[in-house]
Structures are given as structure tokens and as C-alpha cells.
Design a protein around this motif. Structure first.
Motif, mmCIF file in Angstrom:
data_model
loop_
_atom_site.group_PDB
_atom_site.id
_atom_site.type_symbol
_atom_site.label_atom_id
_atom_site.label_comp_id
_atom_site.label_asym_id
_atom_site.label_seq_id
_atom_site.Cartn_x
_atom_site.Cartn_y
_atom_site.Cartn_z
ATOM 1 N N VAL A 166 31.943 42.044 41.412
ATOM 2 C CA VAL A 166 32.102 42.039 42.780
ATOM 3 C C VAL A 166 33.199 43.149 43.064
ATOM 4 N N ARG A 167 32.945 44.053 44.158
ATOM 5 C CA ARG A 167 33.793 44.946 44.565
ATOM 6 C C ARG A 167 34.918 44.461 45.419
ATOM 7 N N PRO A 168 36.122 44.363 45.404
ATOM 8 C CA PRO A 168 36.880 43.676 46.296
ATOM 9 C C PRO A 168 37.270 44.425 47.460
ATOM 10 N N GLY B 101 41.821 45.580 46.156
ATOM 11 C CA GLY B 101 40.882 45.863 47.485
ATOM 12 C C GLY B 101 41.384 46.331 48.838
ATOM 13 N N THR C 212 35.583 46.374 40.046
ATOM 14 C CA THR C 212 35.027 45.240 40.167
ATOM 15 C C THR C 212 35.521 44.002 39.621
ATOM 16 N N LEU D 68 39.758 36.130 45.730
ATOM 17 C CA LEU D 68 39.410 36.624 44.729
ATOM 18 C C LEU D 68 40.563 37.474 43.953
ATOM 19 N N GLU E 274 38.069 36.871 52.369
ATOM 20 C CA GLU E 274 37.441 36.576 51.215
ATOM 21 C C GLU E 274 37.983 37.210 50.097
ATOM 22 N N ARG E 275 38.466 38.555 50.243
ATOM 23 C CA ARG E 275 39.016 39.353 49.268
ATOM 24 C C ARG E 275 40.340 38.492 48.798
ATOM 25 N N LEU F 198 35.000 43.321 50.372
ATOM 26 C CA LEU F 198 34.775 42.105 51.120
ATOM 27 C C LEU F 198 35.745 42.076 52.280
ATOM 28 N N ALA F 199 35.495 40.927 53.242
ATOM 29 C CA ALA F 199 36.428 40.728 54.227
ATOM 30 C C ALA F 199 37.805 40.463 53.679
#
Length: 614
Positions: A437-439, A423, A433, A450, A446-447, A442-443
Motif C-alpha cells: 500500500v502507498r501511504p 506518507g 509501499t 499504517l 488511515e495512513r 491514504l487519508a
């Protein structure tokens, strides 16, 4: 200041070049004759020539003064070869120290060696400039005082007292000025080191979502450098007082006393002009040069010599860190002796979990629920959003908990894909994804919870070693930390650095493999269910690489490895071959049948391995 190791280094070398130094001093003595005669000749020209109506005699005395100055120029030129005989051996000796130290530290940072080489050249130039200037200024000052004593002893106290006060003040200022100049150098070096670490570990910083904290560290270093420069400027301003005391006050004192001295025949008009010649043409310029340019050069030379004395050695020595001779860390990586550095006052970067205000997940990949599936759909990426695409229409899917190796020729887009998975790069088209979820959306913090990316150049910051290791898992216990260190084979490295509670003052002492090991431990402890290793073991030997990859494969979650050796592909569940922007995902054995390119890559890898083994 004379007791510093830098001055000791200089004086030892000057003792070796004693013969050319003495010849240089001898020519300096010859240079002193014209300044010594200047006031006497001017006084004679006025009193014995112009004031008594004999202009020819006055012109003759002045012509003698002109001839003396020409003779001084010849003496200055004649001294240059002897100056070279002093300075060039000094440069050679300092270069030898740098070479010896580099050979004693095989993994020495080339940038650090280059900086030392630049400092050697600075030392040579400063020494040459100081010797050339000081011999002229010194003989001028001494000659002016002797000339004043011969011409008019009555004015000598008016000159000596303020000159002595200026000399004492200048000597008193030297030590704090050197300390502040050294603080400037250290602050600049710290700023350069922080910027270098951030630049080389930029993808690591992006992947962990700590850009703001690293920016703060760089800002703090820049502010510290600016503050040190301002402090030096304030202290340097006091040198103007030295010039006022030693150069200007004697002139004012003589002018104030001149009517009284002339009225009592203690001073003739010619002698007054001769005294003015000594003060205005010899003494005042000499004091200004000493307090100004020479003072600045002297401070610079003191700092450079101290740095060379502290970071180099006269002969090869056994490298030690913390009193322990380093051996290869569990990764087989090399290390070198630490170089002095300004201790970083910045704390460790904020962890993503802490930044988001969420409670940290259990370290070591103990993530609740199943590992997420990774999907790559119609992925296209072009640098800058235009031009030829590195990846074009890539389709792939990694199962939950799968171990995948990514291979391809140089420039095929392996590192680009790693950045897209983590991401830190956003697709030009298509999507990546992780668990739906698309990395990239994300902030940073948060990224990072993941997907954890470990790039080839890892970021290690000054501060407690524990903070570096638990950066992504601040809740890690001592047992979890010890287990991760042992599992990845970093125990010997951590022990040599002084244990988890040791303070890592200068990450520059670590080799590339050692920085990778610390970053791998950090990532192993993170809660991220997907880990991407982008040639993150390229500085480790094959055995250490296998240990690391097997540890991450056994860790709960999905593992994607940008392969550095064929062994990485052999250990993976499946292999993604990138070619022409697209990919082919299959098992190693199947790819050997399906792809001539993969057979060629595998053959090249195996051939290189056999060549190294032989």
C-alpha cells in the motif's frame, strides 16, 4: 485595581526613586501656574481693558498670558531629566527580574524570555508616557478648578457636580476594563501558543492525520481572541460617557446659567470669558485626555505589570511544578517552571481511529498478522517538484519486523525519506509501499494506522495528559498505558506532571526532551505496524535514547530510525546510508568495508563521543 501585584511592583519601585519623583512633582507645580492664571488674565483683559475702552491694558494682560505659557513650556522641559530618573531605574529593575527568573529556569523558553523583555520595554514606555501626560493633565485640571474658585465661585457647583459624576463613572469602569484588556492579552497569547505548537509539530500533526482537529483548535483560539477584543471595544466605548459628563456638561450648564448670572451681577462678561477659558482650554481637554488616551495607557500598563509580576521573581528561586521540585525526567531532559497561560478550552484532537469510525486496534504494536514489508522503488523527490532532487532513483527494501537505521551527511535526505515513508510527502517519481500500500495515497487517519512518524519536534496539546498519551490508541487500558510509560522511561515525568489524569494546561512548560517522551509513549501505544523515528530522541541523553530504541525494536512491527548517534546504527539490523540521492543498505560491519563515507561518519561519531567522555 490598586491591590494588584503589578501595581504593587510599580509602587515599590517608585518608592526607591522618591527623590527624582518629588523633583518631577515640584516642576509640575510650576507648570500649574499658567493654567491657573489663564482665566484670571483673560477676565482682566476684558473687564479692565477692552470693555472700558483701554485696549492697551487688555493687550498687556493677554501678553502676560502668553508669557505664562512660555514659562510653562520651560518648566515642562526642565522636568524631563527627573522623569528619566524615575523611569530608567524602573526599566533596570524589571530587566533584573526577568534575568533572575531566566537563570532560575535554565531551560526557559527563549521565546518566552523575549516576550518578557518586550513587556519590560512596554512597561517603561507606558510609565514614562503616563507620568509625562498625567503631570500635565493633572496640574491643568487642578489649576482650572482653583482658578474657577478664585474667579467666580458661583459657577463652581455647575462644574464640580458633573465632574465628580464623571470621575466616579471612570473609577467604576477601570476594573472591568482592566479585566477585559487582560482577557485580550491572554487570548492573544493562547492563540500564539497554539499556532507555535502546531507549526513546530506540523509533521507530527500530518503523520497522525489530525490536521482538521488542530485547525479547529486554532480557529477556536482565533475566535476567542476576536471575541475578547470586541468585548473590550464595547466596554471602552463607555469612556465617551465620561467625556460627555466631565468635559461637555459643565460647559452646557454654565452657558445655560449665564443669562441668569449676568442679570444678577453674579458674573461679569470678562469673568464669563475667563470661565469659558478654563472650561474649553483646560478642563475639557484634560477630561478627554484622562478618559481617552490616558485611560488606554493605564489599562495597558496594568496588564503588562501584572504579567511581569506573575511570571518573574525578584531573585532566583527553586523551580517547582505543582508544588514538587522537578528533577530530570527519565530521559534526562530539563524542564522549567510553568508560565501563566489562558487555559485552553479546546479538547484534544480527534484520534485517527475515532475519526475513521473504525474500532481501535490493540495498543503497543499488537497488530494482527505479520508486520508489512517496506519497499522503496525508483524513488525520486525534489522540493516543489522541480530543481535538484534530494533523492534520485533510491532502491531499498526493509523486511517485516526489521530494525533499520538511516544515516548520511546533513542534507542527504534523511528527514525527507522519513516523510516519504510516513506518507506525509508524496514522491516526485517512483513509489514507497508498506505491505503493498502507498501511504501517500491514504487519508490521514488511515495512513496513521499504517505508519507512525515521530519527528524531531513533537506536538503536545493542552488538556488531560491521558488524552495526549492515548491519542493514537483511545482504547488503551490503564495497564497498557502504565506499561508503555514504564517501558520508555517516562514514569518520572508523568508522575511529576501529576499522573495520567492530570491536566496539562500549558505544553510550553515542557522541554523538548519531555515533549519527545510523551510523543514516543503515544506512538508506542499506537496500532501502526511501522514506526519511523526521525531524530525523535535528539533531545534525550544517550541512555534514554538506547532505552527508547530497544523498546521500539522489541515492539511488534518494523522500526526505521533516522540515526542521531552512531549507537543507533550499531543497534540496528541493517543501516541505510544515503549519499548523493541514492542509498546503500547493509549491516554496520559490511558498510565499514564497502563505504569510505560511512567509515568517515562512524569515525566522526566515535571521535565526538570520546571527546565528550574525556
Amino acid at each position: 485595581m490598586s491591590g494588584s501585584p503589578g501595581w504593587g511592583l510599580l509602587f515599590r519601585q517608585l518608592a526607591v526613586t522618591r527623590a527624582p519623583l518629588l523633583r518631577l512633582l515640584a516642576w509640575s507645580g510650576v507648570e500649574a501656574l499658567p493654567p491657573l492664571l489663564s482665566g484670571l488674565l483673560v477676565s482682566a483683559a476684558v473687564d479692565q481693558g477692552f470693555l472700558v475702552g483701554r485696549p492697551g491694558v487688555g493687550v498687556t494682560w493677554l501678553a502676560g498670558f502668553g508669557a505664562a505659557m512660555a514659562f510653562r513650556a520651560y518648566a515642562a522641559r526642565a522636568g524631563f531629566p527627573h522623569l528619566a530618573g524615575v523611569v530608567e531605574p524602573l526599566r533596570d529593575a524589571l530587566v533584573e527580574r526577568v534575568v533572575h527568573s531566566a537563570l532560575a529556569r535554565p531551560s526557559a523558553d527563549p521565546a518566552e524570555v523575549a516576550r518578557l523583555t518586550e513587556q519590560v520595554e512596554s512597561a517603561r514606555q507606558l510609565t514614562a508616557t503616563l507620568l509625562r501626560t498625567l503631570r500635565g493633565v493633572g496640574v491643568t485640571l487642578a489649576a482650572a478648578l482653583v482658578g474657577l474658585a478664585l474667579l467666580s465661585p458661583a459657577v463652581l457647583p455647575l462644574v464640580l457636580l458633573p465632574l465628580l459624576a464623571a470621575g466616579l463613572l471612570f473609577a467604576r469602569l477601570l476594573r472591568p476594563l482592566v479585566a477585559r484588556r487582560r482577557a485580550v492579552v491572554l487570548a492573544e497569547e493562547r492563540l500564539a501558543a497554539e499556532a507555535d505548537r502546531a507549526l513546530h509539530g506540523l509533521r507530527d500533526v500530518q503523520a497522525t492525520g489530525t490536521q482538521e482537529r488542530v485547525t479547529e483548535a486554532l480557529t477556536d483560539a482565533a475566535r476567542a481572541s476576536a471575541a475578547a477584543s470586541r468585548a473590550l471595544g464595547r466596554a471602552s466605548a463607555l469612556r465617551a460617557l465620561v467625556v460627555a459628563l466631565g468635559g461637555r456638561l459643565p460647559v452646557l450648564a454654565v452657558l445655560a446659567a449665564a443669562p441668569w448670572l449676568l442679570s444678577r451681577d453674579a458674573l461679569t462678561p470678562g469673568e464669563l470669558l475667563g470661565v469659558a477659558t478654563y472650561l474649553l482650554q483646560q478642563l475639557d481637554p484634560a477630561v478627554r485626555t484622562l478618559a481617552g488616551t490616558v485611560g488606554g495607557w493605564l489599562l495597558g500598563l496594568a496588564v503588562v505589570l501584572d504579567r511581569l509580576a506573575g511570571t518573574t521573581s525578584d531573585a532566583p528561586v527553586a523551580t517547582t511544578v505543582g508544588g514538587v521540585r522537578p528533577s530530570a525526567a527519565g530521559a534526562g531532559a530539563q524542564t522549567h517552571a510553568p508560565l501563566p497561560s489562558a487555559e485552553s478550552t479546546a479538547g484534544p484532537p480527534a484520534t485517527p481511529a475515532a475519526a475513521a469510525g473504525a474500532p481501535p486496534a490493540p495498543p503497543g504494536g499488537a497488530v494482527a498478522g505479520r508486520a508489512p514489508e517496506v519497499r522503496i522503488s525508483g524513488l525520486r523527490y525534489g522540493h516543489g517538484g522541480a530543481g535538484a532532487a534530494v533523492l534520485e532513483g533510491l532502491e531499498a527494501g526493509f523486511g517485516a519486523g526489521e530494525h533499520v537505521a538511516v544515516v548520511g551527511v546533513s542534507g542527504a535526505g534523511k528527514s525527507t525519506l522519513a516523510g516519504l515513508l510516513a506518507g506525509v510527502l508524496a514522491p516526485t517519481d517512483g513509489a514507497v509501499t508498506v505491505g503493498g500500500v502507498r501511504p501517500a495515497g491514504l487519508a490521514g487517519a488511515e495512513r496513521a494506522r499504517l505508519v507512525a512518524l515521530v519527528p524531531q519536534e513533537a506536538y503536545v496539546f493542552p488538556g488531560p495528559l491521558r488524552d495526549n498519551l492515548s491519542w493514537l490508541a483511545p482504547g488503551a487500558t490503564d495497564d497498557q498505558l502504565a506499561d508503555a510509560v514504564a517501558t520508555l522511561g517516562a514514569g518520572q515525568l508523568v508522575a511529576r506532571l501529576g499522573g495520567p489524569d492530570a491536566v496539562l494546561r500549558d505544553p510550553g512548560v515542557l522541554s523538548g526532551g519531555e515533549r519527545q517522551l510523551l510523543a514516543l509513549v503515544r506512538t508506542y501505544l499506537s496500532p501502526a505496524p511501522v514506526v519511523v523515528l526521525d531524530e525523535a530522541t535528539c533531545h534525550l541523553d544517550a541512555g534514554a535514547e538506547e532505552r527508547v530504541e530497544r523498546a521500539f525494536a522489541a515492539r511488534p512491527g518494523t522500526l526505521v530510525v533516522v540515526a542521531h548517534r552512531i549507537s543507533s546504527a550499531l543497534r540496528a539490523d541493517r543501516v541505510l546510508l544515503l549519499d548523493g540521492g541514492r542509498g546503500l543498505l547493509a549491516r554496520h560491519g559490511d558498510l565499514q568495508v564497502l563505504s569510505p563515507l560511512y567509515r568517515e561518519l562512524a569515525g566522526h561519531w566515535l571521535g565526538s563521543t570520546a571527546g565528550h567522555a574525556s
